[in-house]
Design an enzyme around this catalytic site. Structure first.
Site, mmCIF file in Angstrom:
data_model
loop_
_atom_site.group_PDB
_atom_site.id
_atom_site.type_symbol
_atom_site.label_atom_id
_atom_site.label_comp_id
_atom_site.label_asym_id
_atom_site.label_seq_id
_atom_site.Cartn_x
_atom_site.Cartn_y
_atom_site.Cartn_z
ATOM 1 N N LYS A 101 -3.266 -8.367 4.973
ATOM 2 C CA LYS A 101 -2.822 -9.754 4.738
ATOM 3 C C LYS A 101 -2.572 -10.528 6.025
ATOM 4 O O LYS A 101 -2.779 -11.733 6.082
ATOM 5 C CB LYS A 101 -1.570 -9.775 3.853
ATOM 6 C CG LYS A 101 -1.880 -9.517 2.383
ATOM 7 C CD LYS A 101 -0.713 -9.896 1.490
ATOM 8 C CE LYS A 101 -1.051 -9.733 0.022
ATOM 9 N NZ LYS A 101 -1.125 -8.278 -0.380
ATOM 10 N N GLU A 123 4.672 -19.019 -1.360
ATOM 11 C CA GLU A 123 5.433 -18.272 -2.339
ATOM 12 C C GLU A 123 5.104 -16.796 -2.138
ATOM 13 O O GLU A 123 4.116 -16.453 -1.477
ATOM 14 C CB GLU A 123 5.064 -18.669 -3.774
ATOM 15 C CG GLU A 123 3.732 -18.113 -4.267
ATOM 16 C CD GLU A 123 2.539 -18.780 -3.623
ATOM 17 O OE1 GLU A 123 2.648 -19.956 -3.234
ATOM 18 O OE2 GLU A 123 1.496 -18.103 -3.487
ATOM 19 N N SER A 389 -6.912 -1.040 2.253
ATOM 20 C CA SER A 389 -6.298 -2.329 2.576
ATOM 21 C C SER A 389 -4.887 -2.247 3.140
ATOM 22 O O SER A 389 -4.458 -3.140 3.858
ATOM 23 C CB SER A 389 -6.309 -3.234 1.341
ATOM 24 O OG SER A 389 -5.742 -2.569 0.230
HETATM 25 C C1 LIG Z 1 -1.924 -7.877 -1.542
HETATM 26 C C2 LIG Z 1 -2.653 -6.608 -1.387
HETATM 27 C C3 LIG Z 1 -3.883 -6.376 -2.053
HETATM 28 C C4 LIG Z 1 -4.493 -7.344 -3.008
HETATM 29 O O1 LIG Z 1 -4.822 -8.592 -2.512
HETATM 30 P P1 LIG Z 1 -6.331 -9.057 -2.287
HETATM 31 O O2 LIG Z 1 -6.191 -10.496 -1.973
HETATM 32 O O3 LIG Z 1 -7.095 -8.797 -3.550
HETATM 33 O O4 LIG Z 1 -6.870 -8.264 -1.164
HETATM 34 C C5 LIG Z 1 -4.553 -5.181 -1.811
HETATM 35 N N1 LIG Z 1 -4.029 -4.240 -1.001
HETATM 36 C C6 LIG Z 1 -2.854 -4.421 -0.357
HETATM 37 C C7 LIG Z 1 -2.349 -3.336 0.505
HETATM 38 C C8 LIG Z 1 -2.120 -5.601 -0.533
HETATM 39 O O5 LIG Z 1 -0.953 -5.765 0.100
#
Ligand SMILES: *Cc1c(COP(=O)(O)O)cnc(C)c1O
Length: 417
Positions: A101, A123, A389
């Protein structure tokens, strides 16, 4: 022969000037002040963010503050255990603050600086976006107002403390169900009043134009790095690229650099407790077209056409719509969208932890679980690149509380090592 040739000019063609990805996206906001604010935003993005000065500064931040490039890692032991499929993970868990993010929050913060703004507004639901944005605000020395439902504040107390420690103001939202939906409304209201001094920063590749475009471009660093690193290590492209899809930011960033390559691309949606239960958040797999939060995409709606109550054990994935670019890629057939259940994700989380020493976020574990499913089902050698992610430290208390250490022990016997 190469059907992917059609995608050679993909990034130039999509979105169009109005922010449409085919029939999806656009800007359906009605408040005239917000329309003005978003026009200024889009102009700022289209000019400033393309300048060499902006790009150079963002590159500096990525390297010296965020710790990029993050590695791409071959999970040799996990792969050997499963069979012939070679699983690689792009380590966004090692990006500063522990997830992808921050990639778009730093871009948004830098744009705010170049546009002369002094405050970042957003938010947050589970608090992950709020923490990333508060981090960006601290870096740029800006004020930061994070709107958060009172119910979510109680549930996510550690993230509230993190945001405050980073210098942000967390504004409790007391209307309605006091969760994410009301927080979105409150943040938009604040933005329409304060846009002369502030910008609104979205948490994913969704929302009205220019957000889906901007967030994709800021997240593209993930796929660009991974593609280069993968080729450097193996001498070829991966057969498949996989990422989890909530609003779609980590996935779109990982996908677009491979869009014109002969590579299969799969987005993994949260299947939760299954389709029949209604307790899932698989907007593309189970939803239909509709306008929500100011853009057109696939969405999960109730009988009145309002955003449905959605569920996933991964709080970052429970969004009732999805970024419009994913909706278009689904219709084009360029990306395939599949679902993974809560339990499959937890199994994947334990396997990667015990096998490789990497504790993934439950969100990321959904993508990994799909790669594990492929490894068990596909009876030929192939390589799968998974976008990991984020890290799972935030999820450990919940997972052990809900699934127990027995689950870990069972995994340990059969699967972990
Ligand atoms: C917020 C988040 C997601 C999902 O958000 P996307 O916008 O779909 O990428 C995926 N993995 C992690 C670790 C997150 O914090």
């Amino acid at each position: 022969m190469n059907k992917y040739r059609d995608y050679d000019n993909y990034l130039k063609e999509y979105p169009d000037e109005e922010g449409y990805f085919g029939r999806y996206g656009g800007n359906y906001l009605e408040d005239p002040e917000l329309v003005k604010a978003f026009r200024e935003y889009a102009d700022g993005y289209n000019t400033i963010a393309q300048s060499s000065k902006f790009i150079a500064e963002l590159r500096y931040i990525r390297r010296h503050f965020q710790g990029r490039p993050t590695p791409t890692y071959h999970c040799q032991k996990l792969s050997d255990k499963l069979g012939m499929t070679q699983i690689y993970v792009k380590r966004e868990d090692l990006n500063h603050t522990g997830a992808h993010k921050l990639n778009h929050c730093m871009g948004e913060g830098l744009l705010a600086k170049y546009m002369g703004k002094k405050k970042l507004i957003a938010e947050t639901g589970a608090g992950q976006h709020g923490v990333a944005l508060a981090t960006a605000a601290a870096y740029f020395g800006m004020e930061c107002d994070i709107y958060m439902g009172e119910v979510d504040m109680a549930k996510q107390a550690p993230n509230v403390s993190r945001m405050k420690m980073l210098g942000a103001r967390v504004v409790p939202v007391t209307e309605g169900a006091r969760t994410l939906k009301e927080a979105v409304d409150a943040a938009f209201r604040a933005y329409s009043e304060e846009y002369h001094d502030a910008i609104y920063c979205i948490g994913t590749a969704a929302g009205p134009h220019p957000f889906p475009l901007m967030v994709r471009d800021f997240q593209k660093v993930v796929g660009d790095e991974a593609r280069e690193q993968f080729i450097e290590q193996t001498g070829h492209l991966p057969d498949k690229v996989v990422a989890a899809v909530g609003g779609g930011s980590n996935a779109i960033g990982a996908f677009v650099p491979f869009i014109a390559d002969p590579v299969e691309i799969i987005g993994v949606e949260p299947g939760g407790r299954g389709r029949e239960t209604g307790e899932n958040a698989a907007s593309i797999s189970y939803g239909r077209e509709g306008v929500m939060h100011g853009f057109n995409s696939y969405m999960l709606a109730d009988e009145e056409g309002q955003p449905a109550a959605v569920y996933s054990n991964a709080s970052g994935l429970d969004y009732p719509s999805v970024g419009p670019e994913h909706a278009m890629l689904k219709d084009m057939g360029r990306v395939k969208y599949e679902t993974v259940s809560d339990e499959e994700a937890i199994e994947a989380m334990f396997m990667l932890s015990g096998c490789e020493g990497i504790i993934p976020a439950i969100e990321s574990s959904h993508a990994l679980a799909y790669a594990i499913r492929l490894a068990r089902e596909v009876g030929k050698p192939e390589s799968v690149l998974v976008n990991l992610s984020g890290r799972g430290d935030k999820d450990i208390d919940y997972v052990i509380g809900k699934y127990g250490l027995d689950f870990a022990d069972d995994m340990g016997k059969g699967l972990q090592r």
